[in-house]
Design a protein around this motif. Structure first.
Motif, PDB file in Angstrom:
ATOM      1  N   VAL A 105       0.820  -1.208   0.000  1.00  0.00           N
ATOM      2  CA  VAL A 105       0.000   0.000   0.000  1.00  0.00           C
ATOM      3  C   VAL A 105       0.855   1.260   0.000  1.00  0.00           C
ATOM      4  CG1 VAL A 105      -1.761   1.293   1.265  1.00  0.00           C
ATOM      5  CG2 VAL A 105      -1.867  -1.194   1.204  1.00  0.00           C
ATOM      6  N   LEU A 106       1.729   1.386   0.971  1.00  0.00           N
ATOM      7  CA  LEU A 106       2.460   2.625   1.182  1.00  0.00           C
ATOM      8  C   LEU A 106       3.486   2.910   0.090  1.00  0.00           C
ATOM      9  CD1 LEU A 106       2.244   4.713   3.399  1.00  0.00           C
ATOM     10  CD2 LEU A 106       4.140   3.626   4.560  1.00  0.00           C
ATOM     11  N   PHE A 107       4.284   1.930  -0.284  1.00  0.00           N
ATOM     12  CA  PHE A 107       5.290   2.145  -1.324  1.00  0.00           C
ATOM     13  C   PHE A 107       4.666   2.543  -2.656  1.00  0.00           C
ATOM     14  CE2 PHE A 107       8.602  -0.825   0.839  1.00  0.00           C
ATOM     15  CZ  PHE A 107       8.879   0.161   1.756  1.00  0.00           C
ATOM     16  N   PRO A 108       3.620   1.835  -3.137  1.00  0.00           N
ATOM     17  CA  PRO A 108       3.020   2.252  -4.400  1.00  0.00           C
ATOM     18  C   PRO A 108       2.426   3.663  -4.360  1.00  0.00           C
ATOM     19  CG  PRO A 108       2.406   0.002  -3.950  1.00  0.00           C
ATOM     20  CD  PRO A 108       3.104   0.520  -2.730  1.00  0.00           C
ATOM     21  N   VAL A 109       1.801   4.045  -3.248  1.00  0.00           N
ATOM     22  CA  VAL A 109       1.236   5.396  -3.138  1.00  0.00           C
ATOM     23  C   VAL A 109       2.360   6.429  -3.170  1.00  0.00           C
ATOM     24  CG1 VAL A 109       0.041   6.983  -1.582  1.00  0.00           C
ATOM     25  CG2 VAL A 109      -0.867   4.692  -1.961  1.00  0.00           C
ATOM     26  N   PHE A 110       3.404   6.206  -2.390  1.00  0.00           N
ATOM     27  CA  PHE A 110       4.536   7.127  -2.364  1.00  0.00           C
ATOM     28  C   PHE A 110       5.198   7.222  -3.739  1.00  0.00           C
ATOM     29  CE2 PHE A 110       9.158   7.725  -1.812  1.00  0.00           C
ATOM     30  CZ  PHE A 110       9.135   9.029  -1.358  1.00  0.00           C
ATOM     31  N   LEU A 111       5.388   6.081  -4.396  1.00  0.00           N
ATOM     32  CA  LEU A 111       6.030   6.083  -5.709  1.00  0.00           C
ATOM     33  C   LEU A 111       5.141   6.719  -6.771  1.00  0.00           C
ATOM     34  CD1 LEU A 111       7.763   2.605  -5.672  1.00  0.00           C
ATOM     35  CD2 LEU A 111       8.846   4.847  -5.458  1.00  0.00           C
ATOM     36  N   PHE A 112       3.818   6.587  -6.661  1.00  0.00           N
ATOM     37  CA  PHE A 112       2.907   7.252  -7.590  1.00  0.00           C
ATOM     38  C   PHE A 112       3.039   8.770  -7.465  1.00  0.00           C
ATOM     39  CE2 PHE A 112      -1.150   9.355  -8.370  1.00  0.00           C
ATOM     40  CZ  PHE A 112      -1.353   9.019  -9.700  1.00  0.00           C
TER      41      PHE A 112
END
Length: 132
Positions: A105-112
């Motif tokens: 959840v967190l990594f994909p949101v941050f990377l987006f």
């Protein structure tokens, strides 16, 4: 930021016009910087190769629940006038919840968000170079 640009960012549109500027042609997932898709490919390969899928989903669900419950507890304590200076348990729950939900959840949101900013800056830079 105008609503057209904001809508384009959310919908992943490839071309829109910013306030007072030229077209922004590179949004997240569409421009030269694609960190989110690279991480998603890596994580999907890792999960597929190890059979880690069910544990990953459970970790994400537990992590998000911990974060939501910690925020609700903090808000409830603030509403009741208590909890001043005793937020250690809330921060602990937020930290554990963030660590558990980070890979899915967190990594994909941050990377987006990072993709969107980087591609927007690159696009604005290229548009400024082309106009000069």
């Amino acid at each position: 930021m105008n609503t057209t640009l904001m809508t384009a960012m959310v919908n992943g549109a490839s071309t829109t016009t910013a306030t007072g500027g030229g077209p922004i042609t590179a949004m997240a997932g569409k421009g030269p910087v694609q960190l989110e898709s690279a991480f998603s490919d890596f994580w999907d390969t890792l999960v597929g190769a190890t059979g880690f899928g069910a544990i990953e989903k459970l970790m994400s669900i537990v992590g998000v629940c911990l974060v939501v419950l910690a925020v609700l507890k903090w808000a409830w304590d603030r509403r009741r006038g208590g909890g001043m200076g005793q937020s250690g348990a809330v921060w602990g729950a937020l930290l554990v919840g963030a660590i558990l939900s980070a890979p899915a959840v967190l990594f994909p949101v941050f990377l987006f968000i990072l993709d969107t900013v980087a591609n927007g800056v690159i696009s604005i830079w290229n548009d400024a170079k082309n106009e000069a």
